[in-house]
Design a protein around this motif. Structure first.
Motif, PDB file in Angstrom:
ATOM      1  N   ALA A  80       0.831  -1.203   0.000  1.00 42.94           N
ATOM      2  CA  ALA A  80       0.000   0.000   0.000  1.00 42.94           C
ATOM      3  C   ALA A  80       0.862   1.248   0.000  1.00 42.94           C
ATOM      4  O   ALA A  80       0.544   2.225  -0.685  1.00 42.94           O
ATOM      5  CB  ALA A  80      -0.914  -0.006   1.222  1.00 42.94           C
ATOM      6  N   THR A  81       1.956   1.220   0.735  1.00 44.73           N
ATOM      7  CA  THR A  81       2.809   2.404   0.784  1.00 44.73           C
ATOM      8  C   THR A  81       3.428   2.676  -0.585  1.00 44.73           C
ATOM      9  O   THR A  81       3.451   3.824  -1.044  1.00 44.73           O
ATOM     10  CB  THR A  81       3.909   2.222   1.838  1.00 44.73           C
ATOM     11  N   ILE A  82       3.875   1.624  -1.247  1.00 47.59           N
ATOM     12  CA  ILE A  82       4.455   1.819  -2.584  1.00 47.59           C
ATOM     13  C   ILE A  82       3.413   2.414  -3.530  1.00 47.59           C
ATOM     14  O   ILE A  82       3.649   3.419  -4.203  1.00 47.59           O
ATOM     15  CB  ILE A  82       4.981   0.476  -3.153  1.00 47.59           C
ATOM     16  N   THR A 135      -9.495  -9.749  -1.129  1.00 48.90           N
ATOM     17  CA  THR A 135      -8.201  -9.689  -1.806  1.00 48.90           C
ATOM     18  C   THR A 135      -7.411  -8.556  -1.166  1.00 48.90           C
ATOM     19  O   THR A 135      -7.981  -7.683  -0.510  1.00 48.90           O
ATOM     20  CB  THR A 135      -8.334  -9.382  -3.302  1.00 48.90           C
ATOM     21  N   ILE A 136      -6.116  -8.582  -1.403  1.00 48.31           N
ATOM     22  CA  ILE A 136      -5.255  -7.527  -0.858  1.00 48.31           C
ATOM     23  C   ILE A 136      -5.653  -6.163  -1.417  1.00 48.31           C
ATOM     24  O   ILE A 136      -5.525  -5.135  -0.760  1.00 48.31           O
ATOM     25  CB  ILE A 136      -3.772  -7.839  -1.180  1.00 48.31           C
ATOM     26  N   TRP A 137      -6.235  -6.139  -2.638  1.00 47.50           N
ATOM     27  CA  TRP A 137      -6.544  -4.863  -3.303  1.00 47.50           C
ATOM     28  C   TRP A 137      -7.590  -4.074  -2.540  1.00 47.50           C
ATOM     29  O   TRP A 137      -7.609  -2.850  -2.602  1.00 47.50           O
ATOM     30  CB  TRP A 137      -6.953  -5.111  -4.752  1.00 47.50           C
ATOM     31  N   ALA A 138      -8.475  -4.775  -1.849  1.00 51.31           N
ATOM     32  CA  ALA A 138      -9.487  -4.059  -1.078  1.00 51.31           C
ATOM     33  C   ALA A 138      -8.844  -3.229   0.024  1.00 51.31           C
ATOM     34  O   ALA A 138      -9.388  -2.217   0.466  1.00 51.31           O
ATOM     35  CB  ALA A 138     -10.479  -5.045  -0.476  1.00 51.31           C
ATOM     36  N   VAL A 139      -7.684  -3.657   0.474  1.00 46.65           N
ATOM     37  CA  VAL A 139      -7.018  -2.938   1.557  1.00 46.65           C
ATOM     38  C   VAL A 139      -6.120  -1.837   1.007  1.00 46.65           C
ATOM     39  O   VAL A 139      -6.042  -0.751   1.565  1.00 46.65           O
ATOM     40  CB  VAL A 139      -6.179  -3.914   2.412  1.00 46.65           C
ATOM     41  N   VAL A 140      -5.440  -2.117  -0.123  1.00 48.13           N
ATOM     42  CA  VAL A 140      -4.407  -1.181  -0.568  1.00 48.13           C
ATOM     43  C   VAL A 140      -4.905  -0.157  -1.587  1.00 48.13           C
ATOM     44  O   VAL A 140      -4.278   0.880  -1.755  1.00 48.13           O
ATOM     45  CB  VAL A 140      -3.179  -1.920  -1.149  1.00 48.13           C
ATOM     46  N   MET A 194       6.364  11.344   3.510  1.00 44.56           N
ATOM     47  CA  MET A 194       5.158  10.689   3.008  1.00 44.56           C
ATOM     48  C   MET A 194       5.206   9.182   3.277  1.00 44.56           C
ATOM     49  O   MET A 194       4.209   8.583   3.661  1.00 44.56           O
ATOM     50  CB  MET A 194       5.026  10.931   1.495  1.00 44.56           C
ATOM     51  N   VAL A 195       6.379   8.595   3.051  1.00 43.82           N
ATOM     52  CA  VAL A 195       6.519   7.156   3.330  1.00 43.82           C
ATOM     53  C   VAL A 195       6.167   6.887   4.784  1.00 43.82           C
ATOM     54  O   VAL A 195       5.406   5.974   5.111  1.00 43.82           O
ATOM     55  CB  VAL A 195       7.953   6.663   3.024  1.00 43.82           C
ATOM     56  N   LEU A 196       6.687   7.732   5.650  1.00 42.03           N
ATOM     57  CA  LEU A 196       6.419   7.539   7.072  1.00 42.03           C
ATOM     58  C   LEU A 196       4.928   7.687   7.363  1.00 42.03           C
ATOM     59  O   LEU A 196       4.312   6.843   8.029  1.00 42.03           O
ATOM     60  CB  LEU A 196       7.226   8.552   7.888  1.00 42.03           C
ATOM     61  N   TYR A 202      -1.011   2.893   7.390  1.00 42.88           N
ATOM     62  CA  TYR A 202      -1.424   1.556   6.947  1.00 42.88           C
ATOM     63  C   TYR A 202      -1.146   0.510   8.013  1.00 42.88           C
ATOM     64  O   TYR A 202      -1.902  -0.432   8.201  1.00 42.88           O
ATOM     65  CB  TYR A 202      -0.731   1.172   5.632  1.00 42.88           C
ATOM     66  N   TRP A 203      -0.033   0.664   8.695  1.00 46.22           N
ATOM     67  CA  TRP A 203       0.287  -0.304   9.750  1.00 46.22           C
ATOM     68  C   TRP A 203      -0.796  -0.295  10.825  1.00 46.22           C
ATOM     69  O   TRP A 203      -1.213  -1.332  11.323  1.00 46.22           O
ATOM     70  CB  TRP A 203       1.648   0.022  10.372  1.00 46.22           C
ATOM     71  N   ASN A 204      -1.240   0.903  11.172  1.00 48.38           N
ATOM     72  CA  ASN A 204      -2.220   1.017  12.253  1.00 48.38           C
ATOM     73  C   ASN A 204      -3.648   0.766  11.814  1.00 48.38           C
ATOM     74  O   ASN A 204      -4.518   0.571  12.650  1.00 48.38           O
ATOM     75  CB  ASN A 204      -2.159   2.415  12.877  1.00 48.38           C
ATOM     76  N   SER A 205      -3.913   0.830  10.509  1.00 49.28           N
ATOM     77  CA  SER A 205      -5.310   0.803  10.085  1.00 49.28           C
ATOM     78  C   SER A 205      -5.892  -0.594  10.257  1.00 49.28           C
ATOM     79  O   SER A 205      -5.214  -1.604  10.104  1.00 49.28           O
ATOM     80  CB  SER A 205      -5.433   1.243   8.636  1.00 49.28           C
ATOM     81  N   TRP A 206      -7.147  -0.637  10.592  1.00 52.48           N
ATOM     82  CA  TRP A 206      -7.826  -1.926  10.725  1.00 52.48           C
ATOM     83  C   TRP A 206      -9.183  -1.901  10.053  1.00 52.48           C
ATOM     84  O   TRP A 206      -9.730  -2.922   9.664  1.00 52.48           O
ATOM     85  CB  TRP A 206      -8.007  -2.291  12.201  1.00 52.48           C
ATOM     86  N   PHE A 207      -9.731  -0.682   9.890  1.00 55.41           N
ATOM     87  CA  PHE A 207     -11.133  -0.586   9.509  1.00 55.41           C
ATOM     88  C   PHE A 207     -11.392  -1.100   8.094  1.00 55.41           C
ATOM     89  O   PHE A 207     -12.334  -1.859   7.871  1.00 55.41           O
ATOM     90  CB  PHE A 207     -11.598   0.863   9.649  1.00 55.41           C
ATOM     91  N   THR A 208     -10.531  -0.727   7.152  1.00 53.56           N
ATOM     92  CA  THR A 208     -10.726  -1.189   5.779  1.00 53.56           C
ATOM     93  C   THR A 208     -10.660  -2.708   5.722  1.00 53.56           C
ATOM     94  O   THR A 208     -11.496  -3.345   5.083  1.00 53.56           O
ATOM     95  CB  THR A 208      -9.611  -0.630   4.858  1.00 53.56           C
ATOM     96  N   ALA A 209      -9.669  -3.258   6.401  1.00 53.39           N
ATOM     97  CA  ALA A 209      -9.529  -4.711   6.396  1.00 53.39           C
ATOM     98  C   ALA A 209     -10.751  -5.352   7.037  1.00 53.39           C
ATOM     99  O   ALA A 209     -11.284  -6.354   6.548  1.00 53.39           O
ATOM    100  CB  ALA A 209      -8.269  -5.107   7.151  1.00 53.39           C
ATOM    101  N   PHE A 210     -11.222  -4.757   8.119  1.00 47.86           N
ATOM    102  CA  PHE A 210     -12.391  -5.278   8.813  1.00 47.86           C
ATOM    103  C   PHE A 210     -13.609  -5.278   7.897  1.00 47.86           C
ATOM    104  O   PHE A 210     -14.404  -6.215   7.891  1.00 47.86           O
ATOM    105  CB  PHE A 210     -12.632  -4.425  10.064  1.00 47.86           C
ATOM    106  N   LEU A 211     -13.728  -4.225   7.087  1.00 56.28           N
ATOM    107  CA  LEU A 211     -14.899  -4.123   6.213  1.00 56.28           C
ATOM    108  C   LEU A 211     -14.869  -5.142   5.084  1.00 56.28           C
ATOM    109  O   LEU A 211     -15.875  -5.773   4.788  1.00 56.28           O
ATOM    110  CB  LEU A 211     -14.968  -2.728   5.583  1.00 56.28           C
ATOM    111  N   TYR A 212     -13.714  -5.275   4.450  1.00 52.03           N
ATOM    112  CA  TYR A 212     -13.701  -5.979   3.164  1.00 52.03           C
ATOM    113  C   TYR A 212     -13.145  -7.396   3.232  1.00 52.03           C
ATOM    114  O   TYR A 212     -13.110  -8.074   2.228  1.00 52.03           O
ATOM    115  CB  TYR A 212     -12.914  -5.162   2.135  1.00 52.03           C
TER     116      TYR A 212
END
Lengths: 286, 531
Positions: A80-82, A135-140, A194-196, A202-212
């Motif tokens: 996701a960062t890339i 899929t990973i795309w839903a998160v990134v 920006m990378v940071l 993204y490291w801290n996020s959970w909501f998108t993953a939780f949804l999809y």
């Protein structure tokens, strides 16, 4: 001179207070992670571990799901960062060109999303309809461009002297060449920032993953952690006839938190280097 | 022109006819279903079928795909479940999302009524009451255990219900108070049986340990005094805590809970406990961990509990010969009463399941797994010979290497974590015998004590129309918040109980009576319609 000294003292006191307030909870969690549960519940653990104990670490680290989710977090964060950096840089660079026709519209499209969003359900239907779920795309992909970051980057690119790029054009570089060989090397500081920003988010996020995501083996470790900490709190609030309430031991929570936080913490010192060089870069030119 | 209009009307009538008496025509939906599925039958689909299901993932026994539960379920029923795994921490949010997005799995478990109500108007969930003929075990238990009146409380304005609840043979009260029994012994006291006796006990404890509060409670978040107020309100003939409703059924009418004289009497009693230094004022705000820490340090001697808390939370914390036990559910001015509800959280079925060719098989499957004795025993205990065995008297015993709720502490495998049985998504309700089967002897004694108490009457159904509900929602939350807030002020002594009349006037200003009138109107309307 006296006023300066007073300033230093007051400054020192305030900053020390800030350090204590932010550092204490963290040290407390670390101390808890090395303590036995009885000591924690008895309220005897502050910043020094009591009843030093590593079994909890062994217990948490022996959970396969924890490591699977951990690996997911790393993969999601890196990918996701890339994606975010590439997209944000391209968009910001384009927007920084004042002679671009329709620039106002392009900025407007981006800024619009800062104030209005489609809403939870339409977003879900969209991601679902695109076949991205599980899929990973839903998160990134959703939220790949953060508009605030975009505007920061645009401002940075605008501040680069136009003469540099004109010079590059004279020397025969095209648009992409200018971006890759001239602009980006001069923008290490902002790219590092920006990378940071993106990586931490993204490291801290959970909501998108939780949804999809609907499968436990796809979850990032934050979802694992959240379930552990928040637990099935709803069961207690709604009904008395239900014992299915999460009772996760305090030390397990602490250990999981420490293990989750450590990698992202170790990123900071490496990125710090670019902050410093960024500051110096500005100083020389000024 | 007229003819066209007429044919449109006719057409719409036709489609209306086609869609309304859904329950009758199921010919298209029988694929995989059993021809004769009756009480006592083992459900087995005639062909392998897969159903998707929302699954609340519990952090203590995270889902594993290789659980014996999944394999054995498929072996017995020919059904494979595809779980949509949702962390238990945010289960409700995801459930709302998938149902609202029209993307819900067929089976949606762990719905606590009235959580299903918001989904009813959208038509996203199935009116399961229309299809009970497909569910012989469910119907049988309703009849056998006389649960009709309880089921009626689930009915919506259209007279149907949309959730299949867990059914209990008896009222199951798990929560009570835990008291340090070694201190009782030291003081020469028996365990209290009424709230007044508890008052005396606490005073004796305070006399012995004057520096501390003998009673400091947990379960303060999100509902302050969740368990304490729930229990004591019942004993005083009103509702409070977890069980709080703005309206309470007094036998003839719904009345405004916060203005009931019984409610005032309850607050007065609790205020006395606080004023005399017997009840820790922090009981209503502290976290569970803080309350447990006080108990562990010996600063407090009484705390709310359920069977699990006692074994998992408290006993491991206590040292130096300190002992703690659950005391009988306390009686009060309302007599030896217990709650009425014998329904648990339940299952919604997605409305689109009705279109599936496997719909009948789905309902038969749900009926077998959640409501047949065999299905319930399977979900709770697992597979005979593998996870448990039966002795000559028919008592189930866990196999020596399997542990569950501390019944087999030396077991290396766990019934929930390693096999997937006794999980919150599948195991609930059932006969008292099945419920008691995993209880320790002391918990069985507690349940024995509960069985002698009388249940308070079941309140009649009072379902609101959509419009009424919109209005009610505007009134309900401010009312509840205000009652909670002022109750705490009365209990903690921040507001004098002499101001009771002023407080009742404030409730009236917050549309209390209007709300009660609305509910009573809905009740009589429902009664008239369903005579």
């Amino acid at each position: 001179m006296v006023s300066r000294r007073i300033f230093h003292v007051v400054n020192g006191v305030i900053l020390t207070a800030v350090v204590v307030v932010t550092l204490y909870p963290f040290l407390n969690i670390v101390a808890r992670s090395f303590s036995t549960e009885e000591e924690i519940l008895a309220g005897r653990v502050n910043i020094v571990p009591r009843g030093f104990d590593l079994t909890t670490y062994r217990l948490v680290m022996s959970d396969d799901l924890f490591w699977t989710n951990y690996r997911n977090t790393v993969v999601y964060t890196v990918t996701a960062t890339i994606i975010s950096i590439v997209l944000t840089t391209c968009y910001a660079y384009v927007l920084s060109k004042k002679h671009l026709r329709g620039r106002g519209l392009l900025i407007g499209i981006a800024v619009f999303t800062m104030f209005f969003s489609g809403g939870l359900i339409p977003n879900y239907v969209l991601v679902s309809g695109l076949g991205l779920r599980n899929t990973i795309w839903a998160v990134v992909l959703p939220n790949a461009i953060n508009v605030f970051n975009l505007l920061v980057m645009k401002a940075f690119f605008e501040s680069l002297p136009a003469e540099l790029e004109e010079q590059a054009a004279v020397d025969g570089l095209g648009t992409y060449g200018t971006l890759l060989r001239i602009v980006l090397p001069l923008s290490k500081a902002v790219v590092a920032t920006m990378v940071l920003f993106y990586a931490v988010a993204y490291w801290n996020s959970w909501f998108t993953a939780f949804l999809y995501l609907d499968r436990a083996e796809l979850f990032p470790v934050t979802v694992y952690l959240r379930n552990l900490i928040a637990g099935a709190t709803d069961a207690t609030s709604t009904g008395s006839a239900d014992t299915d309430v999460a009772q996760v031991a305090a030390n397990i929570k602490a250990v999981t938190m420490v293990l989750t936080v450590v990698p992202i913490l170790t990123v900071y010192p490496f990125v710090q280097r670019y902050f410093v060089s960024g500051v110096m870069l500005g100083a020389v030119k000024g | 022109m007229k003819r066209i209009a007429a044919s449109i009307v006719a057409l719409s009538l036709l489609t209306a006819c086609g869609s309304s008496p859904e329950s009758t025509d199921l010919e298209e939906n029988r694929a995989g279903a059993m021809e004769s599925y009756t009480i006592g039958a083992q459900f087995k689909a005639t062909a392998p079928i897969t159903f998707d299901m929302l699954y609340s993932d519990h952090p203590n026994y995270a889902i594993k795909n290789d659980w014996l539960f999944w394999q054995e379920l498929t072996k017995r029923t020919n059904i494979t479940i595809t779980p949509s795994v949702v962390p238990a921490s945010d289960y409700n949010q995801k459930r709302s999302l998938v149902v609202s997005a029209g993307d819900a799995p067929f089976i949606i478990p762990k719905v606590y009524p009235p959580q299903e109500t918001p989904f009813v108007a959208s038509g996203a969930v199935l009116p399961v009451s229309d299809y009970l003929d497909l569910m012989p075990h469910f119907k049988d238990k309703i009849e056998k255990w006389k649960l009709g009146a309880q089921i009626d409380t689930l009915r919506q304005e259209d007279g149907k219900f949309y959730v299949l609840p867990g059914l209990h043979e008896e009222v199951w009260q798990d929560y009570s108070l835990a008291v340090r029994t070694d201190v009782l012994q030291e003081l020469g006291l028996a365990a209290p049986r009424t709230w007044d006796e508890l008052h005396t006990t606490l005073k004796a404890m305070k006399a012995k340990y004057p520096d501390s509060y003998p009673f400091s409670d947990r379960f303060a978040i999100p509902d302050p005094g969740g368990n304490l107020l729930n229990m004591i309100a019942l004993a005083y003939g009103t509702t409070g805590g977890w069980g709080y409703h703005n309206e309470t059924w007094d036998g003839q009418n719904f009345v405004l809970t916060g203005a009931m004289p019984q409610y005032k009497a309850m607050l007065t009693f609790l205020h006395t406990l606080v004023a005399e230094g017997l009840l820790d004022p922090e009981s209503f705000t502290q976290t569970d961990d803080q309350a447990k820490a006080k108990l562990a340090a010996g600063k407090t001697l009484v705390i709310s509990t359920n069977a699990q808390n006692l074994v998992n939370d408290y006993r491991p914390l206590l040292k130096d010969g300190a002992t703690i036990a659950k005391i009988p559910f306390l009686a009060g001015p309302a007599g030896e009463v217990k709650g009425y509800t014998r329904l648990e959280s339940g299952i919604m079925i997605s409305a689109k399941a009705r279109e599936s060719k496997n719909f009948v098989a789905l309902m038969q499957f749900v009926d077998w797994l959640f409501y047949s004795d065999a299905g319930q025993e399977f979900a709770k205990w697992g597979v005979e010979g593998v996870t448990y065995s039966k002795d000559a008297t028919g008592t189930r015993i866990l196999n020596p290497d399997v542990d569950f709720v501390g019944l087999n502490p030396s077991g290396t495998k766990h019934l929930q974590k390693d096999f997937g049985f006794s999980g919150g998504n599948f195991a609930y309700g059932g006969t008292t015998e099945l419920l008691n089967s995993t209880f320790s002897t002391e918990e069985q004694a507690f349940q024995q004590g509960m069985s002698t108490k009388t249940s308070i009457p079941v309140p009649p159904p009072a379902p609101l129309t959509d419009e009424e509900r919109e209005q009610a929602t505007l009134w309900e939350t401010p009312l509840k918040d205000y009652v909670t807030q002022q109750s705490l002020r009365f209990i903690l002594g921040q507001r004098d109980l002499a101001e009771w009349d002023a407080y009742v006037a404030e409730l009236n200003a917050k549309n209390g009576p209007a709300y009660i009138e609305l509910v009573n109107k809905a009740r009589t309307r429902f009664a008239d319609k369903n005579k």
